[in-house]
Scaffold this motif. Sequence first.
Motif, PDB file in Angstrom:
ATOM      1  N   PRO A  73       7.164  -5.790   8.835  1.00  0.00           N
ATOM      2  CA  PRO A  73       6.399  -5.869   7.591  1.00  0.00           C
ATOM      3  C   PRO A  73       5.577  -7.149   7.508  1.00  0.00           C
ATOM      4  O   PRO A  73       6.108  -8.247   7.714  1.00  0.00           O
ATOM      5  CB  PRO A  73       7.486  -5.830   6.509  1.00  0.00           C
ATOM      6  N   ASP A  74       4.263  -6.989   7.264  1.00  0.00           N
ATOM      7  CA  ASP A  74       3.331  -8.108   7.167  1.00  0.00           C
ATOM      8  C   ASP A  74       3.233  -8.922   8.461  1.00  0.00           C
ATOM      9  O   ASP A  74       2.746 -10.050   8.462  1.00  0.00           O
ATOM     10  CB  ASP A  74       3.705  -9.054   6.019  1.00  0.00           C
ATOM     11  N   THR A 271       3.528  -1.814  -7.787  1.00  0.00           N
ATOM     12  CA  THR A 271       3.349  -2.858  -6.783  1.00  0.00           C
ATOM     13  C   THR A 271       1.875  -2.940  -6.404  1.00  0.00           C
ATOM     14  O   THR A 271       1.280  -1.933  -6.005  1.00  0.00           O
ATOM     15  CB  THR A 271       4.175  -2.563  -5.511  1.00  0.00           C
ATOM     16  N   SER A 273      -0.802  -5.007  -3.917  1.00  0.00           N
ATOM     17  CA  SER A 273      -0.835  -5.888  -2.751  1.00  0.00           C
ATOM     18  C   SER A 273      -2.224  -5.911  -2.147  1.00  0.00           C
ATOM     19  O   SER A 273      -2.969  -4.928  -2.223  1.00  0.00           O
ATOM     20  CB  SER A 273       0.180  -5.421  -1.701  1.00  0.00           C
ATOM     21  N   THR A 275      -4.848  -5.827   0.905  1.00  0.00           N
ATOM     22  CA  THR A 275      -4.868  -5.111   2.177  1.00  0.00           C
ATOM     23  C   THR A 275      -6.133  -5.477   2.946  1.00  0.00           C
ATOM     24  O   THR A 275      -7.036  -6.122   2.413  1.00  0.00           O
ATOM     25  CB  THR A 275      -4.860  -3.579   1.980  1.00  0.00           C
ATOM     26  N   ASP A 490      -3.924  -2.327  -2.603  1.00  0.00           N
ATOM     27  CA  ASP A 490      -3.027  -1.176  -2.547  1.00  0.00           C
ATOM     28  C   ASP A 490      -2.113  -1.163  -3.759  1.00  0.00           C
ATOM     29  O   ASP A 490      -1.598  -2.212  -4.171  1.00  0.00           O
ATOM     30  CB  ASP A 490      -2.180  -1.218  -1.275  1.00  0.00           C
ATOM     31  N   GLN A 502       7.640  -1.648  -2.805  1.00  0.00           N
ATOM     32  CA  GLN A 502       6.851  -2.828  -2.430  1.00  0.00           C
ATOM     33  C   GLN A 502       6.741  -2.991  -0.919  1.00  0.00           C
ATOM     34  O   GLN A 502       5.913  -3.763  -0.436  1.00  0.00           O
ATOM     35  CB  GLN A 502       7.450  -4.093  -3.058  1.00  0.00           C
ATOM     36  N   TYR A 503       7.583  -2.263  -0.164  1.00  0.00           N
ATOM     37  CA  TYR A 503       7.557  -2.368   1.297  1.00  0.00           C
ATOM     38  C   TYR A 503       6.872  -1.170   1.963  1.00  0.00           C
ATOM     39  O   TYR A 503       6.775  -1.118   3.186  1.00  0.00           O
ATOM     40  CB  TYR A 503       8.988  -2.470   1.840  1.00  0.00           C
ATOM     41  N   ASP A 506       1.577  -2.191   4.005  1.00  0.00           N
ATOM     42  CA  ASP A 506       1.133  -3.569   4.193  1.00  0.00           C
ATOM     43  C   ASP A 506      -0.101  -3.528   5.090  1.00  0.00           C
ATOM     44  O   ASP A 506      -0.674  -2.471   5.310  1.00  0.00           O
ATOM     45  CB  ASP A 506       2.240  -4.463   4.777  1.00  0.00           C
ATOM     46  N   THR A 508      -0.404  -3.772   8.228  1.00  0.00           N
ATOM     47  CA  THR A 508      -0.180  -3.441   9.631  1.00  0.00           C
ATOM     48  C   THR A 508      -0.531  -1.997   9.965  1.00  0.00           C
ATOM     49  O   THR A 508      -0.549  -1.620  11.133  1.00  0.00           O
ATOM     50  CB  THR A 508       1.299  -3.668  10.010  1.00  0.00           C
TER      51      THR A 508
END
Length: 519
Positions: A73-74, A271, A273, A275, A490, A502-503, A506, A508
């Motif tokens: 992750p990340d 969530t 985030s 990107t 996102d 939240q996971y 990301d 990737t």
Amino acid sequence: MRSVRMRILMTLLVLGIVGIGGWQLLPSQENKNRTITVGTTDAVTSLDPAGAYDAGSWALFSNVFQTLMTFEPDGVEPVPDAAKSCAFAGSDLKTYRCTLRDGITFPSGRAMTAEDVKFSFDRVKRINSDVGPSSLLALLRSVTADDARTVTFHLSAPDATFPLKVATGAGAIVDRDTYPANTLRKDSSVDGTGPYRLTSYTKDKQARLAPNPSYKGYLGSTGRPIALRYYTDSAQLDAAWKAKDVDVASRTLTPNVLARMNPSDPNERVTESDTSETRNLYLNTRTNSPLHDVRVRQAVAWLVNREELAATVYQGTVDPLYSLIPTGITGHTTSFFDTYPTRSAQKARALLTQAGVSLPVRFTFAYGKGQGPGEQEAAALKKQLEAGGLFKVDVKGYEWTDFQERMAAGKLDAWAVGWVADYPDADTFGQPLVGTGSTMATGYSNKTVDQLIRDSQQYADRSRAASDFEQIQSTIATDVPLIPLWQRKDYTVTSEDVGGGQYLMDGTGVYRLWQLNWI
């Protein structure tokens, strides 16, 4: 020693709190095998890794197939998954060797071998699907299975980014006994070794996933059963979320709904985030296109108002983008802002006059149906470009697969489409988008850009490639085979009893359904 002692005391306090109330964060036994329903508007082009190069397909692939390498992750550096280890052999970055993890088996029970890896990469290149990922493997000259557990990739030129490409959907490993070597597999089954098994699939409707009891790879354990439901557009996903037909809504709710969501609402978890997903306006540069002349394309660039798009169509859920490479990726610049700092119909008219074209310049703008507010975006761009009478734009929407096929065949004049980074490196915005023979099929070709892309791939230290990418972005702002529009934020929304949202996504490119859990 005092700081060490304080940390010990704080740890004991935390453990005490967990002992009292931590049970509330653990899934109850009755929920262990309960299905989590996830809704999305990302369509699946194909269940065969050789025939798909889009976000919806790769999201599914990252759960049902394995790749030799994957991303934490990340993370920005790939880690072994189906492989036990991988590394370049020698310093010329042209030979990459992997040793397979022991005990990986396909659904048939047959053990995965190096021959399956070789077969999987060879068939992607051999089939060379118009909407497949073969362009990612352009520098792969050959693959050899040295023994049952060792596979070697031989590249035609140095490529420090090859380990990143191996970790994408292009590197999904299939069973050589169940996939044809020369054609795409057409049925609705998958024979992969990922953390999930596909138990049923109805195109454009639903994929049901069960944890794979035989999984062996990077993950310590697999997740809960998943029902992945596909909606034709954001409005349908909105309705499903409001009706509580889905437990998780991801990619993409409408900007109207996202803008109204309240993070303090106890009935949902939101969530947000950053990107590296971008959206560009692509222009057909071929000689038979009304946008062939670079001055016409530059005139279009002078008329696009991305701030207005972000504020009105997307209601602040995206950020305006001014270059090929998004913010947060090494090598990012603001080349389009530097070249076209303010919207100017006067400068656009002057360029069209120099080009000697008849006004208004007529062309067709295409968008993929169901891909977020594409229709509203197209209408807004039409209005911007037609202001002043310089252009006449016909807008047309196509079903997603049809849209991709038309794009790949060079049958569109202009089109907007999102780009989800294949891996966290500027290279993923190079060859696939602006290199000769790019996935976006604009017909654009520039020898200097191609050379800069090749030069950038020779640096294992990726910061050393930044100057190459800066030159690429400057050239693209001048040649205008595309015009950057925005960079996405996102949003994942889950019900109050689902954790791990939240996971899920990301930068990737991995869609982590196994992270979802009942609370």
